[in-house]
Scaffold this active site. Structure first.
Site, PDB file in Angstrom:
ATOM      1  N   HIS A   1      20.038  -9.713  10.041  1.00 52.11           N
ATOM      2  CA  HIS A   1      20.307 -10.955   9.304  1.00 52.11           C
ATOM      3  C   HIS A   1      21.787 -11.058   8.985  1.00 52.11           C
ATOM      4  O   HIS A   1      22.480 -10.051   8.823  1.00 52.11           O
ATOM      5  CB  HIS A   1      19.461 -11.026   8.027  1.00 52.11           C
ATOM      6  CG  HIS A   1      19.811 -10.008   6.992  1.00 52.11           C
ATOM      7  ND1 HIS A   1      20.554 -10.310   5.871  1.00 52.11           N
ATOM      8  CD2 HIS A   1      19.555  -8.681   6.917  1.00 52.11           C
ATOM      9  CE1 HIS A   1      20.713  -9.210   5.150  1.00 52.11           C
ATOM     10  NE2 HIS A   1      20.120  -8.208   5.761  1.00 52.11           N
TER      11      HIS A   1
ATOM     12  N   ARG B   1      15.495 -10.449   0.798  1.00 50.90           N
ATOM     13  CA  ARG B   1      15.532 -11.861   1.192  1.00 50.90           C
ATOM     14  C   ARG B   1      15.041 -12.095   2.623  1.00 50.90           C
ATOM     15  O   ARG B   1      15.072 -13.203   3.124  1.00 50.90           O
ATOM     16  CB  ARG B   1      16.970 -12.395   1.050  1.00 50.90           C
ATOM     17  CG  ARG B   1      17.484 -12.342  -0.368  1.00 50.90           C
ATOM     18  CD  ARG B   1      18.992 -12.496  -0.419  1.00 50.90           C
ATOM     19  NE  ARG B   1      19.663 -11.371   0.243  1.00 50.90           N
ATOM     20  CZ  ARG B   1      20.986 -11.261   0.368  1.00 50.90           C
ATOM     21  NH1 ARG B   1      21.769 -12.204  -0.092  1.00 50.90           N
ATOM     22  NH2 ARG B   1      21.516 -10.215   0.967  1.00 50.90           N
TER      23      ARG B   1
ATOM     24  N   ASP C   1      16.346  -5.654   3.167  1.00 51.53           N
ATOM     25  CA  ASP C   1      16.799  -6.714   2.258  1.00 51.53           C
ATOM     26  C   ASP C   1      15.625  -7.570   1.766  1.00 51.53           C
ATOM     27  O   ASP C   1      14.831  -8.076   2.567  1.00 51.53           O
ATOM     28  CB  ASP C   1      17.823  -7.584   3.000  1.00 51.53           C
ATOM     29  CG  ASP C   1      18.591  -8.511   2.076  1.00 51.53           C
ATOM     30  OD1 ASP C   1      17.945  -9.296   1.344  1.00 51.53           O
ATOM     31  OD2 ASP C   1      19.833  -8.453   2.069  1.00 51.53           O
TER      32      ASP C   1
ATOM     33  N   CYS D   1      15.580  -5.480   8.403  1.00 49.92           N
ATOM     34  CA  CYS D   1      16.323  -4.898   7.280  1.00 49.92           C
ATOM     35  C   CYS D   1      15.439  -4.861   6.029  1.00 49.92           C
ATOM     36  O   CYS D   1      14.544  -5.685   5.855  1.00 49.92           O
ATOM     37  CB  CYS D   1      17.573  -5.732   7.002  1.00 49.92           C
ATOM     38  SG  CYS D   1      18.624  -5.041   5.689  1.00 49.92           S
TER      39      CYS D   1
ATOM     40  N   CYS E   1      24.422  -9.200   6.056  1.00 48.97           N
ATOM     41  CA  CYS E   1      23.708  -7.947   5.738  1.00 48.97           C
ATOM     42  C   CYS E   1      24.611  -7.001   4.933  1.00 48.97           C
ATOM     43  O   CYS E   1      25.728  -6.683   5.355  1.00 48.97           O
ATOM     44  CB  CYS E   1      23.254  -7.273   7.029  1.00 48.97           C
ATOM     45  SG  CYS E   1      22.361  -5.732   6.748  1.00 48.97           S
TER      46      CYS E   1
END
Ligand code: CO
Length: 211
Positions: A98, A46, A44, A42, A101
C-alpha cells in the site's frame, strides 16, 4: 473482556447480521474452508484484506506482516504459502502493498528503530537495487510510493522463487502470483501489471526487470 466489552457487542451484532441473511453460514463454514486466494499484505490497520476485495470469511487465506515482505527463511510466511498452495489449492496469490506504508517509509529514512530494522533491511536492499531510479525522483512522497510498488514487485518475485510455488508449477498446478498496491487515500487497488503464471514467465519478467 470487561474493558473490551464493545468488541464483544460488535461481534454478536456481526454474527447475527450474517445469520439473518444466511442462517447456515457459520455451520457450513465450520465444516471446511476452500478459499480461492492467498493474500499477502501489510499489517497496517488501514488495509483490511477481506473488506478491500469484498470477500466473506472463508474466501481469502491471509498472511500479513510489516510491509508485506516475503523472506525465504521466514517459516511463518512459508508455512502459510505452503498450506495455501499444497493443501487448499488456491489459484491466485496476491501480494498487496500500500502507498504510504510506514514500514517502507522507515526503511527509506534509514532511521534506527530497533528490532524492526532487521526486518526492514530487506526493503533497504530493494532500495539499493533500484537506487538510480529512486534517486531520480525528487518528490519524497512519489519516491516512497515508487518504493512501495518496487517492494511489491520484489515480493512477487520472492513468492515465485519459493520451492513451494516452483514445485506447484513443475507439477502443472494452475497458480498465478499477482502484485497490487492499495491506496489508503481513496480505497482503490492498483494492478502493478505483474501477473506471473508459470516458471518461464517469472524468469523472463524478473530477468528483464533486473537489466
Ligand atoms: Co504498511
Amino acid at each position: 473482556m470487561r474493558r473490551l466489552k464493545s468488541l464483544f457487542d460488535n461481534n454478536r451484532r456481526w454474527a447475527e447480521k450474517i445469520k439473518q441473511s444466511h442462517p447456515e453460514f457459520f455451520q457450513e463454514l465450520s465444516k471446511q474452508q476452500s478459499p480461492k486466494y492467498l493474500w499477502i499484505g501489510c499489517s497496517d490497520s488501514r488495509v483490511p484484506a477481506n473488506e478491500i476485495v469484498g470477500l466473506l470469511p472463508g474466501e481469502l487465506f491471509v498472511h500479513r506482516n510489516v510491509a508485506n515482505v516475503v523472506v525465504h527463511t521466514d517459516f511463518n510466511c512459508l508455512s502459510v504459502i505452503e498450506y495455501a498452495v499444497d493443501v487448499l489449492g488456491v489459484r491466485d496469490v496476491i501480494v498487496c502493498g500500500h502507498y504510504g506504508c510506514g514500514g517502507v517509509r522507515a526503511a527509506l529514512a534509514n532511521s534506527q528503530l530497533g528490532l524492526i530494522d532487521n526486518w526492514l533491511r530487506h526493503i533497504r536492499d530493494i532500495y539499493k537495487k533500484h537506487q538510480a531510479q529512486l534517486d531520480a525522483i525528487k518528490d519524497d512522497q512519489m519516491k516512497l510510493d515508487r518504493l512501495c510498488e518496487l517492494n511489491v514487485i520484489e515480493q512477487v518475485n520472492n513468492v515465485c522463487n519459493t520451492t513451494i510455488v516452483q514445485k506447484a508449477w513443475s507439477r502443472g498446478q494452475e497458480l498465478s502470483v499477482h502484485g497490487w498496491a492499495y491506496s489508503i487515500e481513496d480505497g482503490l487497488l492498483k494492478d502493478l501489471n505483474v501477473c506471473i503464471t508459470n516458471a518461464d514467465e517469472a524468469l523472463a519478467i524478473f530477468e528483464k526487470r533486473a537489466e
